[in-house]
Design a protein around this motif. Structure first.
Motif, PDB file in Angstrom:
ATOM      1  N   ASN A  31      34.649 130.444 149.958  1.00 22.70           N
ATOM      2  CA  ASN A  31      35.211 129.366 149.147  1.00 22.70           C
ATOM      3  C   ASN A  31      35.724 129.865 147.808  1.00 22.70           C
ATOM      4  O   ASN A  31      35.491 129.294 146.763  1.00 22.70           O
ATOM      5  N   TYR A  38      32.015 122.124 142.267  1.00 21.98           N
ATOM      6  CA  TYR A  38      31.875 120.778 142.815  1.00 21.98           C
ATOM      7  C   TYR A  38      30.406 120.386 142.883  1.00 21.98           C
ATOM      8  O   TYR A  38      29.516 121.222 142.821  1.00 21.98           O
ATOM      9  N   ILE A  52      34.732 117.071 142.420  1.00 23.55           N
ATOM     10  CA  ILE A  52      35.334 118.395 142.281  1.00 23.55           C
ATOM     11  C   ILE A  52      36.033 118.464 140.932  1.00 23.55           C
ATOM     12  O   ILE A  52      36.834 117.582 140.595  1.00 23.55           O
ATOM     13  N   SER A  72      39.187 118.466 154.057  1.00 17.83           N
ATOM     14  CA  SER A  72      39.876 119.528 153.323  1.00 17.83           C
ATOM     15  C   SER A  72      40.474 118.952 152.052  1.00 17.83           C
ATOM     16  O   SER A  72      41.130 117.907 152.083  1.00 17.83           O
ATOM     17  N   GLU A  96      41.654 125.548 147.897  1.00 16.57           N
ATOM     18  CA  GLU A  96      41.339 124.756 149.086  1.00 16.57           C
ATOM     19  C   GLU A  96      39.838 124.794 149.275  1.00 16.57           C
ATOM     20  O   GLU A  96      39.220 125.856 149.291  1.00 16.57           O
ATOM     21  N   ARG A  97      39.237 123.628 149.399  1.00 14.24           N
ATOM     22  CA  ARG A  97      37.801 123.478 149.661  1.00 14.24           C
ATOM     23  C   ARG A  97      37.655 122.724 150.968  1.00 14.24           C
ATOM     24  O   ARG A  97      38.362 121.745 151.196  1.00 14.24           O
ATOM     25  N   LYS A  98      36.714 123.152 151.808  1.00 13.54           N
ATOM     26  CA  LYS A  98      36.454 122.459 153.065  1.00 13.54           C
ATOM     27  C   LYS A  98      34.990 122.062 153.127  1.00 13.54           C
ATOM     28  O   LYS A  98      34.122 122.826 152.717  1.00 13.54           O
TER      29      LYS A  98
END
Length: 157
Positions: A31, A38, A52, A72, A96-98
């Motif tokens: 990440n 976050y 976030i 996402s 980009e965070r998932k």
């Protein structure tokens, strides 16, 4: 990277086939060294909120998408500023965070306020998944099958 043997888990659980895949994906996920930071908060029973830190991003520069149980969040600055900085400590880089969502967790909405993107989640448990009492001495599967067989012979006569 070491692999994890899930055999003991499978001995005592039913229906957790995705568990190994999810854990493997979580262990492999990079990440971007924690950017952006976050929080995941339990607001109340079955209600959660992901916050976030997206300082400097506008609403139209952030995209939120849910596909096959994966939330996402992407951020992309539309125009890089041409300012001259003596020190630049605020990162405006793309990200980009998932987040893997459990079954029955739905994204209910999102808001951007004071540099925080808040995503509201709700776990909706279907009626058939809720706990229920099973009476002893009630109808059994064998009785139901016998009842169906006698009903079909009655119709044939």
């Amino acid at each position: 990277m070491a692999t994890i043997d899930f055999t003991p888990l499978y001995r005592s659980t039913v229906g957790f086939d995705r568990m190994a895949t999810l854990l493997d994906a979580a262990l492999r996920t990079d990440n971007s060294a924690g950017y952006p930071p976050y929080n995941i908060e339990v607001v109340e029973d079955n209600k959660y909120q992901i916050s976030i830190a997206v300082a400097g991003f506008e609403e139209d520069e952030i995209e939120i998408e849910v596909e096959r149980g994966v939330l996402s969040v992407r951020g992309k600055k539309s125009v890089e500023d041409e300012k001259e900085y003596l020190y630049k400590g605020i990162a405006f880089r793309s990200f980009e965070r998932k987040f893997n969502l459990a079954e029955h967790v739905e994204v209910k909405g999102a808001s951007l306020k004071n540099g925080l993107l808040n995503i509201d989640l709700l776990k909706v448990i279907p009626e058939q998944m809720k706990a229920r009492r099973i009476p002893i001495g009630g109808t059994t599967l064998k009785a139901v099958e016998q009842g169906d067989a006698s009903a079909s012979t009655d119709q044939a006569a």
